[in-house]
Motif scaffolding. Sequence first.
Motif, PDB file in Angstrom:
ATOM      1  N   GLY A 173       0.771  -1.243   0.000  1.00  0.00           N
ATOM      2  CA  GLY A 173       0.000   0.000   0.000  1.00  0.00           C
ATOM      3  C   GLY A 173       0.797   1.285   0.000  1.00  0.00           C
TER       4      GLY A 173
ATOM      5  N   GLY B  89      -6.607  -5.639  -1.198  1.00  0.00           N
ATOM      6  CA  GLY B  89      -5.974  -4.415  -0.713  1.00  0.00           C
ATOM      7  C   GLY B  89      -6.649  -3.801   0.497  1.00  0.00           C
ATOM      8  N   HIS B  92      -3.627  -4.823   3.883  1.00  0.00           N
ATOM      9  CA  HIS B  92      -2.334  -5.140   3.259  1.00  0.00           C
ATOM     10  C   HIS B  92      -1.524  -6.153   4.059  1.00  0.00           C
TER      11      HIS B  92
END
Lengths: 273, 244
Positions: A173, B89, B92
């Motif tokens: 991320g 996502g 994570h």
Amino acid sequence: MAWLLDPWSYGFMRDALAAGMSAGAACAALGVYVVFRRMAFAGEAMSHTTLPGLVMAQLGGWSLAVGALASNLLTALGIGFLSGGPSHRRGVRDDAAIGVVFTGMFALGVILMSLGGSWRDLSHLILGNILAVSPGDHWFMVVAGIVVLTALIALHKELELSSYDAAYTDLIGIGSARLKCVVLGLVALAVVAGVQVVGVILTSALLITPAASAAMFTRRLVPMMLIAVGLAWMAVVAGLLLAFNADLPAGASIVACAAITFVAAWIWRRLHR
Amino acid sequence: MKFEWLAYGGRHLHAPDRTMPALLVRGLDVGYPGQARSVVEAVSFKLPIGARLALVGPNGSGKSTLLKTIAGLLQPRSGEIRVFGLKVGACHHRTSYLPQREEINWEFPVSVERFVLAGRFVHCGWFALPNAEDRAQVDATLEELDLTSIRETAIGDLSGGQKQRIMLARAVAQGADLLLLDEPLNAVDVATRATVARVLTRLQGQGKSMIVSTHDLGLHDHPFDGVLALEGGSLQEVPYGMAP
């Protein structure tokens, strides 16, 4: 010892030393990323594309740093427009986009120089003039150096990871594209500082040569950055002394000293391998 | 994580939903921009928690594309992916992807220890440094994968087998629940193969789920719970109990 100590009794030499060390630290520390992320061409391009902004600032009587920064911003936007997003849909690869924008902006700078004034008046933009940096630009260089070094420290683990594994950076991320933009932004800042020390043509040497030299001594990132900064400072001090005592251009003298340290580091590496 | 707002991508640690499969893929279609043809077409399967699945197929059959899409590195054209019931996502921390070795810049000046420590970064978030707990986790992982003696070595100086082991070590240090391994035994020595097999068996015993892509099932000494055969981007057969 007079040749070593006397130059520093002049105020302009002390100012040049401070300016050179600020720009040198920013360029050299960042240069390790530029070298190992294989962005040397982008660094080279960034330094050349400051020219039109520098010429316009000079002719308009504005701050050279602001002109150079505006020019670099336009360059980044141009490269981003041509190569950003689904690049193959626009048909332009990263390196091709950099090549087109870099040469186009440099040509624009040369044309502006030709239209706007004599080459003699503007040649210091090409070759740099660290001995005549204005107080405003001097402060800009110090601030640019602090911003670059602070960002390198604060984002150390993210910049490090994105430099060797973009996929994992995206997976957790962080976003490798975001980090690439950060590095490009920092390169732009460092280049604007460096341009006034050694000029448009030689700035990429401040980014690349100390970092490449430091890579001869260690395989660890942080020690490599510290060694690169140390070598850049050595080059600034030695270059200024050479320029003062031999009446040579300061920017070229600094870069020549950096190149000599690279040769010495390369020989040391060959002997100790 | 001390400060939740520092989480990467604003995504926080979510506990896995144990009522959902580790992975659910439905009608997945993946292609690259500018190419009309899909690389992965109409792929559907589920991976129960704690299962070990082999993804086999010849080079170019879409194995890496499928794994990268599950990891969130590629956007699907259509279809649905759920990891422990969550969108890709959304957390994570739960997924780790081991790319093929060529995808990493091995020339970058970083040590083995630092490379494995990167597995803990997702638990730190922006600006925070790994703490003592993170470092203890890394020490234990280095020990398990026989990497302690080379912890200070630059990653560029490693052999192929050692490179594979440090990538697995990073995934283990991360503590991910779903591991996506792309050709982990490609061009590695016998000792590395045994080490990887031992670690994967231990992880499966802890309830971790994994998909291991390979072009040669014969390289793997350990048994799989099922085999997904991919050819030309389409699944040839879905193992019993793994249809969505």
